[in-house]
Design a protein around this motif. Structure first.
Motif, PDB file in Angstrom:
ATOM      1  N   ALA A 136       0.665  -1.019   0.015  1.00 34.96           N
ATOM      2  CA  ALA A 136       0.077   0.099  -0.112  1.00 34.96           C
ATOM      3  C   ALA A 136       0.944   1.397   0.021  1.00 34.96           C
ATOM      4  O   ALA A 136       1.905   1.342   0.569  1.00 34.96           O
ATOM      5  N   GLY A 137       0.490   2.279  -0.684  1.00 35.97           N
ATOM      6  CA  GLY A 137       1.000   3.495  -0.923  1.00 35.97           C
ATOM      7  C   GLY A 137       2.299   3.648  -1.797  1.00 35.97           C
ATOM      8  O   GLY A 137       2.835   4.786  -1.719  1.00 35.97           O
ATOM      9  N   LEU A 138       2.233   2.743  -2.465  1.00 37.46           N
ATOM     10  CA  LEU A 138       3.615   2.694  -3.425  1.00 37.46           C
ATOM     11  C   LEU A 138       2.883   3.433  -4.772  1.00 37.46           C
ATOM     12  O   LEU A 138       1.722   3.030  -5.360  1.00 37.46           O
ATOM     13  N   ALA A 139       3.914   4.101  -5.606  1.00 41.25           N
ATOM     14  CA  ALA A 139       3.646   4.587  -6.990  1.00 41.25           C
ATOM     15  C   ALA A 139       4.113   3.342  -7.770  1.00 41.25           C
ATOM     16  O   ALA A 139       5.008   2.853  -7.576  1.00 41.25           O
ATOM     17  N   TYR A 140       3.802   3.345  -9.304  1.00 40.46           N
ATOM     18  CA  TYR A 140       4.352   2.436 -10.167  1.00 40.46           C
ATOM     19  C   TYR A 140       5.928   2.598 -10.302  1.00 40.46           C
ATOM     20  O   TYR A 140       6.703   1.721 -10.311  1.00 40.46           O
ATOM     21  N   GLU A 141       6.434   3.958 -10.016  1.00 39.57           N
ATOM     22  CA  GLU A 141       8.018   4.253 -10.060  1.00 39.57           C
ATOM     23  C   GLU A 141       8.502   3.485  -8.795  1.00 39.57           C
ATOM     24  O   GLU A 141       9.875   3.408  -8.985  1.00 39.57           O
ATOM     25  N   GLN A 142       7.996   3.171  -7.762  1.00 36.96           N
ATOM     26  CA  GLN A 142       8.774   2.636  -6.742  1.00 36.96           C
ATOM     27  C   GLN A 142       8.399   1.011  -6.732  1.00 36.96           C
ATOM     28  O   GLN A 142       8.753   0.522  -5.734  1.00 36.96           O
ATOM     29  N   VAL A 143       7.915   0.378  -7.752  1.00 37.98           N
ATOM     30  CA  VAL A 143       7.723  -1.028  -7.627  1.00 37.98           C
ATOM     31  C   VAL A 143       8.814  -1.772  -8.200  1.00 37.98           C
ATOM     32  O   VAL A 143       9.526  -1.385  -9.304  1.00 37.98           O
ATOM     33  N   ALA A 144       9.479  -2.546  -7.314  1.00 35.83           N
ATOM     34  CA  ALA A 144      10.611  -3.225  -7.676  1.00 35.83           C
ATOM     35  C   ALA A 144      10.624  -3.872  -9.188  1.00 35.83           C
ATOM     36  O   ALA A 144       9.424  -4.603  -9.444  1.00 35.83           O
ATOM     37  N   ARG A 145      11.825  -4.293  -9.751  1.00 36.56           N
ATOM     38  CA  ARG A 145      11.765  -4.954 -10.940  1.00 36.56           C
ATOM     39  C   ARG A 145      11.562  -6.389 -10.473  1.00 36.56           C
ATOM     40  O   ARG A 145      11.935  -6.756  -9.533  1.00 36.56           O
ATOM     41  N   LEU A 146      11.057  -7.382 -11.439  1.00 36.12           N
ATOM     42  CA  LEU A 146      10.734  -8.528 -11.410  1.00 36.12           C
ATOM     43  C   LEU A 146      12.129  -9.362 -11.479  1.00 36.12           C
ATOM     44  O   LEU A 146      12.871  -9.191 -12.361  1.00 36.12           O
ATOM     45  N   THR A 147      12.381 -10.251 -10.629  1.00 39.52           N
ATOM     46  CA  THR A 147      13.406 -11.494 -10.590  1.00 39.52           C
ATOM     47  C   THR A 147      13.057 -12.286 -11.331  1.00 39.52           C
ATOM     48  O   THR A 147      12.040 -12.815 -11.861  1.00 39.52           O
ATOM     49  N   PRO A 148      14.364 -13.290 -11.997  1.00 36.81           N
ATOM     50  CA  PRO A 148      13.823 -14.380 -12.942  1.00 36.81           C
ATOM     51  C   PRO A 148      13.263 -15.264 -12.232  1.00 36.81           C
ATOM     52  O   PRO A 148      12.362 -15.979 -13.102  1.00 36.81           O
ATOM     53  N   ASP A 149      13.111 -15.524 -11.107  1.00 39.15           N
ATOM     54  CA  ASP A 149      12.232 -16.366 -10.431  1.00 39.15           C
ATOM     55  C   ASP A 149      10.953 -16.096 -10.614  1.00 39.15           C
ATOM     56  O   ASP A 149      10.008 -16.850 -10.880  1.00 39.15           O
TER      57      ASP A 149
END
Length: 218
Positions: A136-149
Motif C-alpha cells: 500500500a502507498g506505492l506508486a508505479y515508479e517505486q515497484v521493484a523489478r521482477l526477478t528471474p524466479d
C-alpha cells in the motif's frame, strides 16, 4: 469540437467509434497547432503559447515537428487503450511528427493481477494471475523489478491458464522481454520494455517518456 452526444458505445460486435473521423485527423492536428502556437491566454507568469514552447523544448529538445501525445499507466492494457499507440504513430507519420507516450508512473497501481481467460471443457472462466508484489502507498515508479524466479512463476501460471493458446499469443515475446530488460531499470522499465517488444512485432513504435522523470520540467 466533438459532439459528445455522439459518443455512444457501439452495440454490435466489431463496431468501432472513431471521432474525429480518420480522414479529419491530420487537418484537426494542424488547426490545433496553429491555434496553440499563437495563443496569448495568460497562464501563471507567461502565456499558453510560451508554456507550450518551453514544454516542447524540455521534453523533445529543439525538434519543432508536430507531437501527438497519448499516455497511460505502465500496466497491462486492453486493446482499446493500446489502439492509441497505433493511431498516434500513424498520425505522427502522416504529419512528419513524433508519437509521444507519457508513461504515468507517478500514479498508484490498482493492483498487479492479470485476468486471463481459461478454457475449461465447454466453458470459459477468468483466472487472476499475480505478476508483482504490491504494498500500500506505492506508486508505479517505486515497484521493484521482477526477478528471474518471479518471471518464471508468472510465465508458468499464464501458460497453465492459457493452455495451447499460449504459444500462439504475444505472451512468450512479453515474458522474454521482461527477462532481457536493461538490468539498471526498475519494474516500470521492465513493463515498458516488454510492451515495446510486443508492439515491435506489429510494427508499432512510440517514443516513451516517464512522467516521474519529467516532474520538474514545465
Amino acid at each position: 469540437m466533438l459532439d459528445f452526444s455522439k459518443l455512444i458505445t457501439p452495440a454490435r460486435h466489431g463496431e468501432v467509434l472513431v471521432l474525429p473521423a480518420p480522414t479529419e485527423c491530420v487537418a484537426a492536428a494542424k488547426a490545433n497547432a496553429r491555434a496553440l502556437r499563437g495563443a496569448k491566454t495568460p497562464l501563471l507568469d507567461s502565456t499558453l503559447s510560451d508554456w507550450r514552447r518551453r514544454t516542447r523544448e524540455a521534453v523533445v529538445g529543439s525538434d519543432d515537428r508536430p507531437i501527438i501525445v497519448t499516455g497511460h499507466q505502465p500496466a497491462f492494457i486492453h486493446s482499446g487503450v493500446w489502439a492509441k499507440h497505433v493511431v498516434s504513430m500513424r498520425l505522427a507519420h502522416a504529419l512528419g511528427g513524433i508519437a509521444l507516450n507519457l508513461v504515468v508512473d507517478n500514479d498508484a497501481p490498482q493492483g498487479t493481477t492479470l485476468t486471463v481467460p481459461a478454457v475449461e471443457g465447454s466453458r470459459v472462466e477468468l483466472r487472476g494471475v499475480r505478476h508483482a508484489d504490491l504494498r500500500a502507498g506505492l506508486a508505479y515508479e517505486q515497484v521493484a523489478r521482477l526477478t528471474p524466479d518471479e518471471i518464471a512463476r508468472f510465465e508458468r501460471a499464464i501458460h497453465e491458464a492459457m493452455g495451447e493458446r499460449y504459444e500462439a499469443s504475444q505472451m512468450p515475446t512479453f515474458v522474454q522481454a521482461l527477462l532481457t530488460a536493461e538490468e539498471m531499470g526498475d519494474g516500470t522499465d521492465q513493463m515498458v520494455s516488454a510492451r515495446r517488444a510486443v508492439e515491435a512485432s506489429f510494427g508499432v513504435s512510440v517514443d516513451d517518456r516517464r512522467v516521474s522523470r519529467l516532474w520538474w520540467t514545465p
